[in-house]
Design a protein around this motif. Sequence first.
Motif, mmCIF file in Angstrom:
data_model
loop_
_atom_site.group_PDB
_atom_site.id
_atom_site.type_symbol
_atom_site.label_atom_id
_atom_site.label_comp_id
_atom_site.label_asym_id
_atom_site.label_seq_id
_atom_site.Cartn_x
_atom_site.Cartn_y
_atom_site.Cartn_z
ATOM 1 N N ASP A 292 -7.083 3.028 9.315
ATOM 2 C CA ASP A 292 -6.413 2.175 10.023
ATOM 3 C C ASP A 292 -5.169 1.585 9.287
ATOM 4 O OD1 ASP A 292 -6.172 0.688 12.447
ATOM 5 O OD2 ASP A 292 -6.612 -1.162 11.352
ATOM 6 N N THR A 293 -5.492 1.176 8.009
ATOM 7 C CA THR A 293 -4.330 0.717 7.209
ATOM 8 C C THR A 293 -3.357 1.632 7.043
ATOM 9 O OG1 THR A 293 -5.996 -1.138 6.412
ATOM 10 C CG2 THR A 293 -3.861 -0.385 5.147
ATOM 11 N N ALA A 294 -3.963 2.782 6.403
ATOM 12 C CA ALA A 294 -2.844 4.079 6.006
ATOM 13 C C ALA A 294 -1.996 4.330 7.485
ATOM 14 C CB ALA A 294 -3.618 5.224 5.698
ATOM 15 N N TRP A 295 -2.495 4.475 8.329
ATOM 16 C CA TRP A 295 -1.800 4.970 9.641
ATOM 17 C C TRP A 295 -0.983 3.950 10.009
ATOM 18 C CZ3 TRP A 295 -1.600 9.879 11.542
ATOM 19 C CH2 TRP A 295 -0.835 9.903 12.699
ATOM 20 N N SER B 186 0.742 -1.207 0.096
ATOM 21 C CA SER B 186 -0.020 -0.005 0.119
ATOM 22 C C SER B 186 0.756 1.353 0.111
ATOM 23 C CB SER B 186 -1.175 -0.014 1.031
ATOM 24 O OG SER B 186 -0.124 -0.074 2.311
ATOM 25 N N GLN B 187 1.857 1.161 0.612
ATOM 26 C CA GLN B 187 2.959 2.469 0.644
ATOM 27 C C GLN B 187 1.988 3.904 1.049
ATOM 28 O OE1 GLN B 187 5.501 1.991 -2.950
ATOM 29 N NE2 GLN B 187 4.073 0.326 -3.444
ATOM 30 N N PRO B 188 1.622 3.991 1.999
ATOM 31 C CA PRO B 188 0.811 5.176 2.239
ATOM 32 C C PRO B 188 1.542 6.362 2.611
ATOM 33 C CG PRO B 188 0.433 3.692 4.108
ATOM 34 C CD PRO B 188 1.237 2.922 3.315
ATOM 35 N N ALA B 189 2.807 6.085 2.996
ATOM 36 C CA ALA B 189 3.786 7.154 3.797
ATOM 37 C C ALA B 189 3.992 8.402 2.594
ATOM 38 C CB ALA B 189 4.933 6.813 4.325
ATOM 39 N N VAL C 105 12.176 15.627 8.432
ATOM 40 C CA VAL C 105 11.294 14.630 7.408
ATOM 41 C C VAL C 105 9.997 14.819 8.194
ATOM 42 C CG1 VAL C 105 10.788 12.922 6.123
ATOM 43 C CG2 VAL C 105 13.118 13.281 6.513
ATOM 44 N N ILE C 106 8.829 15.470 7.379
ATOM 45 C CA ILE C 106 7.550 15.333 7.885
ATOM 46 C C ILE C 106 7.052 13.706 7.161
ATOM 47 C CG2 ILE C 106 5.168 16.075 7.854
ATOM 48 C CD1 ILE C 106 6.325 18.841 7.159
ATOM 49 N N VAL C 107 6.981 12.834 8.174
ATOM 50 C CA VAL C 107 6.229 11.639 7.725
ATOM 51 C C VAL C 107 4.782 11.465 7.799
ATOM 52 C CG1 VAL C 107 6.236 9.086 8.111
ATOM 53 C CG2 VAL C 107 8.410 10.488 8.438
ATOM 54 N N ASN D 240 0.714 1.623 8.277
ATOM 55 C CA ASN D 240 1.630 1.178 7.422
ATOM 56 C C ASN D 240 2.618 2.334 7.104
ATOM 57 O OD1 ASN D 240 1.385 -1.951 6.114
ATOM 58 N ND2 ASN D 240 -0.566 -0.858 6.545
ATOM 59 N N ALA D 241 1.954 3.743 7.012
ATOM 60 C CA ALA D 241 2.745 4.815 7.207
ATOM 61 C C ALA D 241 3.997 4.687 8.240
ATOM 62 C CB ALA D 241 1.934 6.237 7.065
ATOM 63 N N THR D 242 3.344 4.526 9.476
ATOM 64 C CA THR D 242 4.186 4.528 10.590
ATOM 65 C C THR D 242 5.340 3.516 10.470
ATOM 66 O OG1 THR D 242 2.416 5.285 12.150
ATOM 67 C CG2 THR D 242 4.254 4.125 13.171
ATOM 68 N N LEU D 243 5.014 2.334 10.105
ATOM 69 C CA LEU D 243 6.014 1.512 9.696
ATOM 70 C C LEU D 243 7.112 1.812 8.698
ATOM 71 C CD1 LEU D 243 6.622 -1.569 9.992
ATOM 72 C CD2 LEU D 243 5.212 -2.105 7.796
ATOM 73 N N GLN D 244 6.410 2.691 7.588
ATOM 74 C CA GLN D 244 7.713 3.121 6.568
ATOM 75 C C GLN D 244 8.365 4.215 7.348
ATOM 76 O OE1 GLN D 244 4.314 3.917 3.513
ATOM 77 N NE2 GLN D 244 6.065 3.163 2.367
ATOM 78 N N GLY D 245 7.925 4.974 8.261
ATOM 79 C CA GLY D 245 8.594 5.986 9.026
ATOM 80 C C GLY D 245 9.839 5.184 9.599
ATOM 81 N N GLY D 246 9.527 4.035 10.390
ATOM 82 C CA GLY D 246 10.396 3.159 10.796
ATOM 83 C C GLY D 246 11.730 2.835 9.969
ATOM 84 N N TYR D 247 11.313 2.376 8.670
ATOM 85 C CA TYR D 247 12.035 1.993 7.622
ATOM 86 C C TYR D 247 13.054 3.247 7.268
ATOM 87 C CZ TYR D 247 9.068 -1.898 6.629
ATOM 88 O OH TYR D 247 8.245 -3.148 6.764
#
Length: 197
Positions: free
Chosen positions: A120-123, A49-52, A85-87, A125-132
């Motif tokens: 829910d999915t966006a939040w 989904s890559q929502p970040a 960076v604003i994630v 997975n975007a948080t996960l991408q911020g961790g990446y």
Amino acid sequence: MRPPLDDTALDIAFREARTHYGFRDVTIDEATLRRLYDLLKWGPTSMNSQPARYVFVTSLAGKSRLLPALSEGNRDKAREAAATVIVATDTRFYEHLPSQFPDSPNARARFADDPARAADTAWRNATLQGGYLIVAARMLGLDVGPMSGFDRFMVDEEFFPDGRYQSNFLVNLGEGDPASLRPRGPRLAFDEVAEVV
């Protein structure tokens, strides 16, 4: 199984990684920021989904827009960092699913028709991408200082006025000033936080 990475890589990414509270006056060029994204983008997300979404605030003009939204204790950190960076989260990330997750022809509709599920999915997975982003930055030799002390609504109004993107958290990047480091806090033990069933 593949062999584990060597201790140097593990130290850089995790064991010796620190949150930096101050930064030296060193810039990061756009090529490095692009390289950072080209690395972090490979981290997995649900349904690809890559929502970040990312805003790399590097200029004085950009920082003057961002700093008023930060808590008093975070302003100097962001001012000194080469980039903040604003994630953010794309609330309509599902519009990209036809090309990014073509195995499921109804993936877009599944989220477009269910706003709660999409949010829910966006939040998540975007948080996960911020961790990446944090780990990838460390692996590229950058020092990192993630922050959550800011007025999300002010940031969104200033940087995302159409409402599609919503800020999640901030990450300072640059060359950290070792003098700004605080003593490392302890971590909970495996048995305090995990179980094997």
